[in-house]
Scaffold this motif. Structure first.
Motif, PDB file in Angstrom:
ATOM      1  N   ARG A  45       0.833  -1.203   0.000  1.00 47.43           N
ATOM      2  CA  ARG A  45       0.000   0.000   0.000  1.00 47.43           C
ATOM      3  C   ARG A  45       0.864   1.249   0.000  1.00 47.43           C
ATOM      4  O   ARG A  45       0.608   2.213  -0.741  1.00 47.43           O
ATOM      5  CB  ARG A  45      -0.935   0.006   1.209  1.00 47.43           C
ATOM      6  CG  ARG A  45      -2.117  -0.941   1.107  1.00 47.43           C
ATOM      7  CD  ARG A  45      -3.165  -0.631   2.167  1.00 47.43           C
ATOM      8  NE  ARG A  45      -2.675  -0.864   3.510  1.00 47.43           N
ATOM      9  CZ  ARG A  45      -2.829  -1.997   4.182  1.00 47.43           C
ATOM     10  NH1 ARG A  45      -3.471  -3.026   3.611  1.00 47.43           N
ATOM     11  NH2 ARG A  45      -2.373  -2.138   5.405  1.00 47.43           N
ATOM     12  N   ALA A  46       1.898   1.259   0.843  1.00 46.63           N
ATOM     13  CA  ALA A  46       2.779   2.420   0.914  1.00 46.63           C
ATOM     14  C   ALA A  46       3.539   2.624  -0.393  1.00 46.63           C
ATOM     15  O   ALA A  46       3.699   3.750  -0.867  1.00 46.63           O
ATOM     16  CB  ALA A  46       3.757   2.265   2.074  1.00 46.63           C
ATOM     17  N   SER A  47       3.998   1.540  -0.996  1.00 45.64           N
ATOM     18  CA  SER A  47       4.746   1.642  -2.248  1.00 45.64           C
ATOM     19  C   SER A  47       3.864   2.157  -3.378  1.00 45.64           C
ATOM     20  O   SER A  47       4.289   2.994  -4.185  1.00 45.64           O
ATOM     21  CB  SER A  47       5.326   0.275  -2.624  1.00 45.64           C
ATOM     22  OG  SER A  47       6.247  -0.158  -1.649  1.00 45.64           O
ATOM     23  N   ARG A  48       2.643   1.679  -3.431  1.00 49.63           N
ATOM     24  CA  ARG A  48       1.711   2.156  -4.454  1.00 49.63           C
ATOM     25  C   ARG A  48       1.462   3.659  -4.281  1.00 49.63           C
ATOM     26  O   ARG A  48       1.486   4.430  -5.246  1.00 49.63           O
ATOM     27  CB  ARG A  48       0.401   1.375  -4.390  1.00 49.63           C
ATOM     28  CG  ARG A  48      -0.594   1.747  -5.485  1.00 49.63           C
ATOM     29  CD  ARG A  48      -1.854   0.913  -5.395  1.00 49.63           C
ATOM     30  NE  ARG A  48      -1.607  -0.492  -5.749  1.00 49.63           N
ATOM     31  CZ  ARG A  48      -1.598  -1.490  -4.882  1.00 49.63           C
ATOM     32  NH1 ARG A  48      -1.829  -1.256  -3.583  1.00 49.63           N
ATOM     33  NH2 ARG A  48      -1.372  -2.721  -5.285  1.00 49.63           N
ATOM     34  N   ALA A  49       1.237   4.073  -3.033  1.00 48.53           N
ATOM     35  CA  ALA A  49       0.991   5.489  -2.768  1.00 48.53           C
ATOM     36  C   ALA A  49       2.217   6.343  -3.074  1.00 48.53           C
ATOM     37  O   ALA A  49       2.086   7.512  -3.457  1.00 48.53           O
ATOM     38  CB  ALA A  49       0.566   5.680  -1.319  1.00 48.53           C
ATOM     39  N   ALA A  50       3.414   5.758  -2.911  1.00 51.90           N
ATOM     40  CA  ALA A  50       4.645   6.489  -3.196  1.00 51.90           C
ATOM     41  C   ALA A  50       4.980   6.516  -4.685  1.00 51.90           C
ATOM     42  O   ALA A  50       5.973   7.130  -5.083  1.00 51.90           O
ATOM     43  CB  ALA A  50       5.809   5.875  -2.417  1.00 51.90           C
ATOM     44  N   GLN A 332      -0.592   4.288   8.372  1.00 52.97           N
ATOM     45  CA  GLN A 332      -0.311   4.023   6.968  1.00 52.97           C
ATOM     46  C   GLN A 332       0.277   5.248   6.282  1.00 52.97           C
ATOM     47  O   GLN A 332       1.153   5.130   5.419  1.00 52.97           O
ATOM     48  CB  GLN A 332      -1.578   3.565   6.245  1.00 52.97           C
ATOM     49  CG  GLN A 332      -1.324   3.064   4.814  1.00 52.97           C
ATOM     50  CD  GLN A 332      -0.516   1.769   4.757  1.00 52.97           C
ATOM     51  OE1 GLN A 332      -0.874   0.769   5.347  1.00 52.97           O
ATOM     52  NE2 GLN A 332       0.601   1.793   4.041  1.00 52.97           N
ATOM     53  N   ASP A 333      -0.165   6.442   6.683  1.00 50.23           N
ATOM     54  CA  ASP A 333       0.418   7.675   6.135  1.00 50.23           C
ATOM     55  C   ASP A 333       1.891   7.792   6.521  1.00 50.23           C
ATOM     56  O   ASP A 333       2.728   8.221   5.720  1.00 50.23           O
ATOM     57  CB  ASP A 333      -0.348   8.890   6.647  1.00 50.23           C
ATOM     58  CG  ASP A 333      -1.793   8.897   6.211  1.00 50.23           C
ATOM     59  OD1 ASP A 333      -2.053   9.083   5.008  1.00 50.23           O
ATOM     60  OD2 ASP A 333      -2.673   8.703   7.072  1.00 50.23           O
ATOM     61  N   THR A 336       3.805   5.403   4.348  1.00 48.40           N
ATOM     62  CA  THR A 336       3.939   5.937   2.994  1.00 48.40           C
ATOM     63  C   THR A 336       5.000   7.020   2.939  1.00 48.40           C
ATOM     64  O   THR A 336       5.800   7.076   1.987  1.00 48.40           O
ATOM     65  CB  THR A 336       2.588   6.492   2.514  1.00 48.40           C
ATOM     66  OG1 THR A 336       1.651   5.417   2.413  1.00 48.40           O
ATOM     67  CG2 THR A 336       2.715   7.173   1.159  1.00 48.40           C
ATOM     68  N   THR A 340       8.290   6.915   0.626  1.00 49.57           N
ATOM     69  CA  THR A 340       8.543   8.050  -0.266  1.00 49.57           C
ATOM     70  C   THR A 340       9.940   8.610  -0.050  1.00 49.57           C
ATOM     71  O   THR A 340      10.646   8.949  -1.010  1.00 49.57           O
ATOM     72  CB  THR A 340       7.484   9.142  -0.031  1.00 49.57           C
ATOM     73  OG1 THR A 340       6.185   8.614  -0.311  1.00 49.57           O
ATOM     74  CG2 THR A 340       7.734  10.349  -0.932  1.00 49.57           C
TER      75      THR A 340
END
Length: 391
Positions: A45-50, A332-333, A336, A340
């Motif tokens: 999830r973090a990688s996708r958001a980054a 989760q933020d 992320t 990032t």
């Protein structure tokens, strides 16, 4: 609370790039993931958001890898960790496998030329952690450990208050990390097996997070500690348990401040309660991970709650406030933001406060000290080497 820029400190690296946004190349980094459980879900999830391209995933069996890749939206499954590392088309590999496999999987990824994010504990022994620091340095790769609680904006704000002297001289600290997910004798997990999780469980798993936040926010190393880490249950399911459920520590920081730390996975009702309170000669400050939008600031004249607001925050706190005030940011933020920053480092920037393999090695050394103190029935152990970079 205005003008909250952190003052310079010899314990903190200053990077002018850390608070200025830079345009990044358009091509996304290609990411691979070793592991298919809870942490792999957080990492994807973090990688996708980054902005990463989720290229490959391997788990403990080909079948589990196929299922996890499908469920997590990763492009392709790989048969195992070795084939993923050897694929040759990955810019960055996330190691989310059981603790005992971290060294093997990380070395394979580095040998293939990938940058690496390895879950904590970086390794189950200091010797292995030192080897990983050396391997990453020799490979010239970015190598990071997700001590992500330092990525909450209000944790950075607390750090700024300490650094610019708003608290005065820190005298004492009180910190805890409490969970209840292993409360009952029937609760079991691979971490309870020393062969899979390592000689330390509660401290290596969550106490390492707590000590990292203590040192990061205070700007001081833990120079000495005394610990008692008891084991609550002799068996969990079919597994004989020898690693600890709880750990209680006395610590002394480099500037002489004294503190108490409590770590437990047997605290009913506490799900992920990480707290840090520092008491200075002018003010106190308290950060609670389960209330991440707030910072309690206390003084003799009264107390206040400082709410997250980038408009009046220290620059390094403001850069992590990606949502407007009143729109809550959470775990989760923070994850992320960490990923990032890793991507930024891969592209040649120097993000402030990025936790690296050196920080993972620091955690391994603290874990070793906790176990040594326990073996000596709470003896004080020195814990402050000059550097975390092995020869």
């Amino acid at each position: 609370m205005t003008d909250q820029r952190p003052a310079g400190s010899p314990d903190r690296a200053a990077h002018s790039d850390a608070v200025r946004p830079h345009p990044l190349p358009a091509a996304p980094l290609r990411a691979g993931f070793i592991g298919g459980g809870f942490m792999a879900a957080v990492h994807t999830r973090a990688s996708r958001a980054a902005g990463a391209h989720l290229a490959a995933l391997a788990s403990s069996t080909p079948e589990r890898g196929e299922r996890a890749a499908r469920d997590l939206g990763v492009e392709r499954p790989e048969a195992d960790a070795r084939s993923l590392a050897a694929a040759g088309d990955l810019d960055i590999v996330h190691v989310c496998s059981p603790n005992r496999l971290h060294t093997e999987h990380t070395l394979a990824a580095l040998a293939a030329g990938a940058h690496v994010i390895c879950e904590k504990p970086l390794a189950t022994t200091v010797t292995d952690a030192e080897a990983l620091v050396r391997a990453a340095r020799e490979a010239g790769r970015v190598a990071a450990v997700p001590f992500v609680y330092r990525y909450h904006p209000m944790a950075r704000q607390a750090r700024a208050l300490v650094a610019d002297g708003r608290l005065g001289t820190v005298l004492t600290l009180d910190a805890a990390y409490l969970q209840d997910w292993l409360l009952d004798p029937g609760d079991t997990n691979w971490r309870a097996d020393p062969q899979a999780g390592g000689a330390s469980r509660a401290f290596a798993d969550i106490g390492s997070h707590l000590c990292d936040l203590v040192e990061f926010v205070s700007g001081q190393r833990i120079h000495r500690l005394a610990a008692r880490p008891p084991t609550g249950f002799g068996r969990r399911g079919d597994t004989e348990v020898t690693n600890e459920d709880t750990a209680a520590l006395l610590v002394e920081l480099g500037d002489g401040a004294l503190g108490t730390l409590l770590v437990s996975q047997l605290a009913p009702g506490r799900k992920n309660s990480l707290t840090l309170e520092l008491h200075g000669t002018r003010r106190s400050v308290r950060f609670e991970q389960e209330r991440p939008e707030e910072l309690w600031i206390g003084s003799r004249e009264g107390s206040q709650l400082l709410l997250r607001d980038p408009a009046g925050a220290a620059p390094d706190s403001a850069r992590l406030s990606v949502l407007p005030p009143g729109h809550a940011q959470g775990y989760q933020d923070a994850f992320t933001a960490f990923v990032t920053d890793v991507h930024s480092a891969v592209r040649g920037e120097h993000p402030e406060g990025l936790p690296t393999f050196a920080d993972g090695l620091r955690a391994a050394r603290l874990t070793e000290a906790v176990l040594a103190s326990a073996a000596g029935r709470g003896a004080w152990i020195e814990t402050a080497p000059e550097t975390e970079d092995p020869a």
